[in-house]
Design an enzyme around this catalytic site. Structure first.
Site, PDB file in Angstrom:
ATOM      1  N   LYS A  30      11.369  10.738 -61.017  1.00  0.00           N
ATOM      2  CA  LYS A  30      11.987  12.065 -61.055  1.00  0.00           C
ATOM      3  C   LYS A  30      11.124  13.015 -60.235  1.00  0.00           C
ATOM      4  O   LYS A  30       9.928  13.164 -60.492  1.00  0.00           O
ATOM      5  CB  LYS A  30      12.087  12.549 -62.497  1.00  0.00           C
TER       6      LYS A  30
ATOM      7  N   ASP B  36      15.396  16.439 -59.931  1.00  0.00           N
ATOM      8  CA  ASP B  36      15.498  17.303 -61.122  1.00  0.00           C
ATOM      9  C   ASP B  36      15.254  18.752 -60.722  1.00  0.00           C
ATOM     10  O   ASP B  36      14.203  19.310 -60.979  1.00  0.00           O
ATOM     11  CB  ASP B  36      14.466  16.832 -62.152  1.00  0.00           C
TER      12      ASP B  36
ATOM     13  N   LYS C 180      17.605  21.041 -61.570  1.00  0.00           N
ATOM     14  CA  LYS C 180      18.362  21.814 -62.570  1.00  0.00           C
ATOM     15  C   LYS C 180      19.082  22.981 -61.918  1.00  0.00           C
ATOM     16  O   LYS C 180      18.846  24.149 -62.250  1.00  0.00           O
ATOM     17  CB  LYS C 180      17.441  22.325 -63.681  1.00  0.00           C
TER      18      LYS C 180
ATOM     19  N   ASP D  27      23.471  28.184 -60.500  1.00  0.00           N
ATOM     20  CA  ASP D  27      23.765  29.265 -59.550  1.00  0.00           C
ATOM     21  C   ASP D  27      25.284  29.379 -59.449  1.00  0.00           C
ATOM     22  O   ASP D  27      26.016  28.713 -60.197  1.00  0.00           O
ATOM     23  CB  ASP D  27      23.131  28.903 -58.186  1.00  0.00           C
TER      24      ASP D  27
ATOM     25  N   THR E  72      14.346  20.478 -73.823  1.00  0.00           N
ATOM     26  CA  THR E  72      13.673  19.880 -74.986  1.00  0.00           C
ATOM     27  C   THR E  72      12.440  20.682 -75.410  1.00  0.00           C
ATOM     28  O   THR E  72      11.825  20.380 -76.430  1.00  0.00           O
ATOM     29  CB  THR E  72      13.269  18.417 -74.686  1.00  0.00           C
TER      30      THR E  72
ATOM     31  N   ARG F 210       3.932  13.066 -68.596  1.00  0.00           N
ATOM     32  CA  ARG F 210       2.508  13.030 -68.932  1.00  0.00           C
ATOM     33  C   ARG F 210       2.048  11.781 -69.679  1.00  0.00           C
ATOM     34  O   ARG F 210       0.944  11.297 -69.405  1.00  0.00           O
ATOM     35  CB  ARG F 210       2.144  14.321 -69.684  1.00  0.00           C
TER      36      ARG F 210
END
Ligand code: C5P
Length: 247
Positions: free
Chosen positions: A35, A67, A69, A72, A131, A222
């Site tokens: 990603k 990614d 997101k 607009d 999340t 991470r």
């Protein structure tokens, strides 16, 4: 998707191309894709001798999840989706809260561009509720109800707009599958192996639980990229996915 490891999408949230490429090279045989999000795109997308990082990954037949997101007006999102489709990304996302017309424009742009180029369209998924947000955070921005209620409402809308699935926490995955059907993809961040540091994530799940809840893809940053041994971390997570999937 054939191996349990293919369900792992590694979030390359690093700020330089060299680190990202090193992670890609070491992990590519152990995961399903990578990603590329805002941090890497903004930091490294501009300076690789004219060939940006995404081109390098696509060239190596890697599944790239862009990614960004998108959120607009429909015309702007459609333009961005056309560009991402031309770049050959495998999956991209828009915010479901951008509304019906915007999601439809994204789906249409992906399909028209890929048809014109004679290639497979990218999967278009809609972000429901980040999340990192919990009930209290939603109330502060004027959204009443629980995260699950918002996630389900946005998932049903997203499905109606023709998107391929949603980004949501594993905690909502089973309900999304019930409402939207087994084929509607659930892509889940907020994944932490048992005892892992949550960081800024608030709606969390272990890899095994996410699979049992019906998540199709697990977005993991991470816990892999900041592990002492990222390959071992990915291998361990794949084993947990395999064990959960075989039950
Ligand atoms: O490091 P960690 O595993 O928390 O990374 C999760 C990744 O998933 C981040 O790149 C974040 O931008 C992304 N993401 C998220 N929540 C969403 C959508 C994407 O955490 N709803």
């Amino acid at each position: 998707m054939s191996r349990p490891a293919d369900r792992i999408l590694v979030a390359l949230d690093v700020s330089d191309f060299e680190t990202a490429f090193r992670l890609f090279a070491s992990l590519t045989d152990h995961v399903g894709g990578f990603k590329v999000g805002k941090e890497l795109f903004v930091a490294a997308g501009f300076h690789t001798d004219g060939r940006d990082f995404i081109d390098r990954l696509v060239e190596q037949e890697c599944n790239v999840f862009l990614d960004m997101k998108f959120h607009d007006i429909p015309n702007t999102v459609a333009g961005a989706v056309r560009a991402a489709t031309r770049a050959g990304v495998w999956m991209l996302n828009v915010h479901a809260s951008g509304g019906r017309e915007m999601m439809r424009a994204a789906v249409q742009a992906a399909h028209e561009t890929s048809t014109r180029l004679g290639k497979k369209p990218p999967l278009v998924v809609a972000v429901t509720v980040l999340t990192s947000l919990n009930t209290q955070d939603l109330h502060e921005i004027g959204l009443v109800g629980t995260p699950e209620e918002s996630v389900l409402r946005l998932s049903v809308l997203a499905k109606d707009c023709g998107v391929d699935g949603v980004v949501a926490s594993a905690q909502e995955a089973a309900a999304i599958k019930r409402e939207c059907g087994a084929d509607f993809l659930v892509v889940s961040p907020g994944i932490r192996p048992a005892g892992g540091d949550p960081g800024d994530q608030k709606r969390l799940s272990t890899p095994g639980n996410a699979v049992r809840c019906g998540c199709d893809y697990l977005v993991i940053g991470r816990p892999i990229t900041q592990a002492k041994d990222p390959v071992q971390a990915a291998v361990d997570i794949a084993a947990e996915i395999a064990a959960a999937a075989s039950r």
